[in-house]
Motif scaffolding. Structure first.
Motif, PDB file in Angstrom:
ATOM      1  N   SER A 159       4.522  -6.733  -7.046  1.00  0.00           N
ATOM      2  CA  SER A 159       3.560  -7.185  -5.990  1.00  0.00           C
ATOM      3  C   SER A 159       2.221  -6.352  -6.600  1.00  0.00           C
ATOM      4  O   SER A 159       2.175  -5.648  -7.361  1.00  0.00           O
ATOM      5  CB  SER A 159       4.145  -6.533  -4.727  1.00  0.00           C
ATOM      6  N   THR A 160       1.113  -6.971  -5.720  1.00  0.00           N
ATOM      7  CA  THR A 160       0.080  -6.195  -5.909  1.00  0.00           C
ATOM      8  C   THR A 160      -0.017  -4.907  -5.143  1.00  0.00           C
ATOM      9  O   THR A 160       0.276  -4.841  -4.073  1.00  0.00           O
ATOM     10  CB  THR A 160      -1.169  -7.062  -5.221  1.00  0.00           C
ATOM     11  N   ILE A 161      -0.191  -3.768  -5.773  1.00  0.00           N
ATOM     12  CA  ILE A 161      -0.118  -2.559  -5.422  1.00  0.00           C
ATOM     13  C   ILE A 161      -1.437  -1.994  -5.127  1.00  0.00           C
ATOM     14  O   ILE A 161      -2.360  -1.747  -5.906  1.00  0.00           O
ATOM     15  CB  ILE A 161       0.677  -1.625  -6.299  1.00  0.00           C
ATOM     16  N   LYS A 162      -1.718  -1.270  -3.988  1.00  0.00           N
ATOM     17  CA  LYS A 162      -2.895  -0.559  -3.738  1.00  0.00           C
ATOM     18  C   LYS A 162      -2.504   0.798  -3.467  1.00  0.00           C
ATOM     19  O   LYS A 162      -1.343   1.098  -2.657  1.00  0.00           O
ATOM     20  CB  LYS A 162      -3.603  -1.319  -2.325  1.00  0.00           C
ATOM     21  N   TRP A 163      -3.162   1.778  -3.826  1.00  0.00           N
ATOM     22  CA  TRP A 163      -2.879   3.268  -3.477  1.00  0.00           C
ATOM     23  C   TRP A 163      -3.659   3.886  -2.654  1.00  0.00           C
ATOM     24  O   TRP A 163      -4.904   3.488  -2.582  1.00  0.00           O
ATOM     25  CB  TRP A 163      -2.633   4.019  -5.031  1.00  0.00           C
ATOM     26  N   PHE A 164      -3.269   4.907  -2.061  1.00  0.00           N
ATOM     27  CA  PHE A 164      -4.109   5.817  -1.102  1.00  0.00           C
ATOM     28  C   PHE A 164      -3.846   7.164  -1.524  1.00  0.00           C
ATOM     29  O   PHE A 164      -2.625   7.466  -1.783  1.00  0.00           O
ATOM     30  CB  PHE A 164      -3.910   5.260   0.372  1.00  0.00           C
ATOM     31  N   ASN A 165      -4.691   8.115  -1.219  1.00  0.00           N
ATOM     32  CA  ASN A 165      -4.767   9.360  -1.600  1.00  0.00           C
ATOM     33  C   ASN A 165      -3.513  10.093  -0.876  1.00  0.00           C
ATOM     34  O   ASN A 165      -3.236   9.671   0.427  1.00  0.00           O
ATOM     35  CB  ASN A 165      -5.814  10.071  -1.178  1.00  0.00           C
ATOM     36  N   HIS A 166      -2.914  10.914  -1.268  1.00  0.00           N
ATOM     37  CA  HIS A 166      -1.691  11.604  -0.786  1.00  0.00           C
ATOM     38  C   HIS A 166      -1.932  12.403   0.548  1.00  0.00           C
ATOM     39  O   HIS A 166      -2.651  13.156   0.539  1.00  0.00           O
ATOM     40  CB  HIS A 166      -1.096  12.622  -1.705  1.00  0.00           C
ATOM     41  N   ASN A 167      -1.081  11.610   1.487  1.00  0.00           N
ATOM     42  CA  ASN A 167      -1.346  12.198   2.946  1.00  0.00           C
ATOM     43  C   ASN A 167      -2.635  11.991   3.541  1.00  0.00           C
ATOM     44  O   ASN A 167      -3.035  12.895   4.328  1.00  0.00           O
ATOM     45  CB  ASN A 167      -0.485  13.679   2.810  1.00  0.00           C
ATOM     46  N   VAL A 218       0.918  -1.117   0.050  1.00  0.00           N
ATOM     47  CA  VAL A 218      -0.013  -0.142   0.136  1.00  0.00           C
ATOM     48  C   VAL A 218       1.005   1.222   0.121  1.00  0.00           C
ATOM     49  O   VAL A 218       1.638   1.368   0.894  1.00  0.00           O
ATOM     50  CB  VAL A 218      -1.118   0.031   1.179  1.00  0.00           C
ATOM     51  N   ALA A 219       0.673   2.106  -1.011  1.00  0.00           N
ATOM     52  CA  ALA A 219       1.863   3.143  -1.056  1.00  0.00           C
ATOM     53  C   ALA A 219       1.037   4.622  -1.332  1.00  0.00           C
ATOM     54  O   ALA A 219      -0.327   4.550  -1.810  1.00  0.00           O
ATOM     55  CB  ALA A 219       2.585   3.047  -2.263  1.00  0.00           C
ATOM     56  N   ASP A 220       1.553   5.627  -0.969  1.00  0.00           N
ATOM     57  CA  ASP A 220       0.913   7.028  -1.243  1.00  0.00           C
ATOM     58  C   ASP A 220       0.978   7.265  -2.650  1.00  0.00           C
ATOM     59  O   ASP A 220       2.173   6.992  -3.427  1.00  0.00           O
ATOM     60  CB  ASP A 220       1.833   7.865  -0.412  1.00  0.00           C
ATOM     61  N   ARG A 221       0.242   7.645  -3.310  1.00  0.00           N
ATOM     62  CA  ARG A 221      -0.053   8.176  -4.663  1.00  0.00           C
ATOM     63  C   ARG A 221       1.128   9.211  -5.081  1.00  0.00           C
ATOM     64  O   ARG A 221       1.394   9.455  -6.139  1.00  0.00           O
ATOM     65  CB  ARG A 221      -1.340   8.750  -4.937  1.00  0.00           C
ATOM     66  N   GLY A 222       1.486   9.881  -4.082  1.00  0.00           N
ATOM     67  CA  GLY A 222       2.539  10.948  -4.475  1.00  0.00           C
ATOM     68  C   GLY A 222       4.037  10.467  -4.129  1.00  0.00           C
ATOM     69  O   GLY A 222       4.892  11.410  -4.205  1.00  0.00           O
ATOM     70  N   VAL A 223       4.169   9.054  -4.191  1.00  0.00           N
ATOM     71  CA  VAL A 223       5.739   8.711  -3.951  1.00  0.00           C
ATOM     72  C   VAL A 223       6.640   9.091  -5.195  1.00  0.00           C
ATOM     73  O   VAL A 223       6.151   9.330  -6.345  1.00  0.00           O
ATOM     74  CB  VAL A 223       5.782   7.329  -3.633  1.00  0.00           C
ATOM     75  N   SER A 224       7.959   9.011  -4.835  1.00  0.00           N
ATOM     76  CA  SER A 224       8.932   9.541  -5.899  1.00  0.00           C
ATOM     77  C   SER A 224       8.887   8.476  -6.878  1.00  0.00           C
ATOM     78  O   SER A 224       8.320   7.353  -6.856  1.00  0.00           O
ATOM     79  CB  SER A 224      10.050   9.735  -5.528  1.00  0.00           C
ATOM     80  N   PHE A 225       9.628   8.883  -8.115  1.00  0.00           N
ATOM     81  CA  PHE A 225       9.785   7.955  -9.440  1.00  0.00           C
ATOM     82  C   PHE A 225      10.722   6.853  -8.906  1.00  0.00           C
ATOM     83  O   PHE A 225      10.306   5.567  -9.321  1.00  0.00           O
ATOM     84  CB  PHE A 225      10.658   8.918 -10.333  1.00  0.00           C
TER      85      PHE A 225
END
Length: 510
Positions: free
Chosen positions: A228-236, A210-217
């Protein structure tokens, strides 16, 4: 032949065919079936007859080959076709903006610092560097680096953990682990590849991140490589993070257990703000997840002694399974590191591709990083001075109503963009060109800032891509102060940027 003879011949033929047909085994059953079927359901008999005729026609129809027909060409015809063929270009031609920025690109002649001399002879105030503490020009560090260079040479010429590990590498790892208050640390030769290699070293196909949508390149590349299976959550957005964690818990109920990770940054590269680390730790403990924290831009900057976000927000570093940092930003050396438990570190020594398949960091850079960490720790006034000058700089930018700052006040790397309402009102279509003109306008006043540049179509997040959505991922400008800047330098730079923004926007026609 008259009609009587014709009928006689027909009857005899029918009788002969009937006699021969009755000799066929099973013919009586077939005749009885047809008679009963016709008497009971004549429509069915008609349908069956049609199907029979269709089958016969299908079997007797000519067959067509699905293979493509080839045409025999002469050698001369082949040569002519090859000569006329034009291959597609390997890369697209540079855009007008890319060509313009390549022409305008500043080239520094000599060492970097608060003020630098360019190849064109101009001296400018440098606000486009991560050299926050001006460690590049620190005399003690330079003397130590020269000493190590003479004793160890220019490089390790071998991968670490095999035949490229030197005693200074182990000393640096121990020093960083002690500084952060964790059990162990591993040092990589390149900053970008650290996080992009650490993630796939632990998370594989079938695992969940589960990663923040604003993460770096760099983080996005690590997520992509991990499969892996990636799930995104809205930034901060901590509420959205909790929602995603709860959703995964429901979806994975009664399924085989998998490794699960939360990935975020200490100071976000793209926006400059910081997450609510205590809340993230609370959620990861409640839902039984592991946390990977990328402190590339926060290590050496945040906290009373520069230990990063954990110190800044009073979080025990043992609550973070993997602390990733850069030794090439505030530390002004090179490479990166991952700190945590001994098990986490030792696993990477044989499972992390960037560590195993890269030459070890040069001894000179390793020792420089170690000495820089000690210098920052023993001189907390450096951090205090940097934050004060950052505060003064932000005060100048806050007076400009045409821009919005997204970076945290504790971040010396100030990120800002043009106000969204102004962009809509003026109907700006090429905002990146607008920012490039602002950078050039500042350069004309001897102030060097930079524009945040992103790889085209590089994002792997699931955020919708809308070309005309001005509220999503606005192009950014970046300016960072250094302790070597005087108060006058900082205030003057802020004034120049304000005026440059107003002047460039004033030239935009509605």
């Amino acid at each position: 032949m008259d009609l009587h003879h014709a009928l006689t011949l027909l009857n005899s033929t029918v009788d002969e065919v009937s006699t021969q047909f009755r000799r066929v085994p099973g013919s009586a059953i077939l005749l009885r079936y047809v008679k009963n079927s016709y008497q009971n359901d004549p429509i069915r008999s008609v349908v069956e007859l049609c199907l029979f005729l269709f089958a016969v026609r299908y079997l007797l129809a000519p067959r067509y080959s699905t293979k493509k027909k080839t045409m025999d060409l002469t050698e001369q015809e082949i040569d002519e076709l090859v000569e006329d063929w034009t291959p597609e270009p390997l890369v697209a031609a540079p855009t007008e903006l890319e060509a313009l920025e390549e022409e305008r690109r500043p080239i520094i002649a000599g060492p970097t610092g608060p003020k630098v001399k360019l190849m064109n002879g101009k001296t400018v105030t440098h606000l486009a560097s991560h050299n926050y503490y001006n460690l590049v020009q620190n005399e003690l560090l330079k003397e130590r680096a020269v000493q190590i260079l003479r004793n160890y040479g220019v490089g390790a010429c071998g991968p670490p953990n095999f035949y490229g590990t030197q005693d200074v590498h182990m000393d640096t790892e121990k020093e960083i682990a002690r500084f952060l208050g964790v059990e162990a640390c591993i040092v990589y030769a390149q900053s970008f590849s650290t996080i992009s290699s650490v993630i796939p070293a632990f998370s594989k196909r079938g695992d969940i991140i589960v990663a923040d949508r604003g993460v770096s390149f760099a983080i996005q590349k690590g997520l992509q490589v991990s499969r892996s299976t990636i799930k995104w959550f809205n930034h901060n957005d901590m509420e959205d993070l909790e929602r995603v964690l709860a959703q995964v818990q429901v979806e994975q109920k009664r399924k085989p257990l998998t490794r699960r990770f939360i990935v975020t940054e200490g100071l976000f590269e793209n926006t400059g703000d910081m997450p609510d680390l205590p809340k993230i730790v609370e959620l990861k403990q409640r839902y039984k997840w592991r946390l990977i924290l990328d402190e590339t831009h926060s290590f050496g900057v945040l906290g009373r002694t520069g230990r990063g976000l954990t110190e800044h927000q009073n979080v025990d570093p043992s609550n973070v399974e993997m602390l990733i940092g850069s030794l090439a930003h505030a530390i002004c050396a090179g490479g990166g590191f991952c700190a945590g438990s001994a098990e986490v570190v030792e696993h990477q020594r044989i499972s992390s591709s960037a560590y195993v398949f890269s030459a070890a960091i040069p001894a000179m850079l390793s020792v420089t990083a170690m000495e820089s960490v000690k210098l920052i720790e023993s001189n907390p006034d450096l951090i205090t001075d940097l934050r004060e000058k950052t505060r003064l700089f932000r005060q100048q930018l806050e007076r400009c109503e045409q821009i919005q700052m997204t970076s945290d006040p504790a971040n010396p790397r100030t990120l800002f963009h043009i106000d969204r309402e102004i962009i809509e009102q003026k109907g700006v279509e090429d905002e990146e060109r607008l920012l490039a003109d602002i950078v050039e306008e500042c350069m004309g006043s001897n102030i060097m800032i930079t524009r945040i540049k992103k790889v085209k179509d590089s994002s792997v997040t699931d955020a919708p891509k809308k070309k005309k959505d001005v509220n999503r991922d606005p192009p950014m400008l970046m300016a960072s102060v250094m302790v070597g800047h005087s108060k006058k330098d900082v205030e003057s730079a802020g004034t120049v940027i304000r005026k440059a923004v107003g002047k460039v926007l004033g030239r935009v026609k509605k």
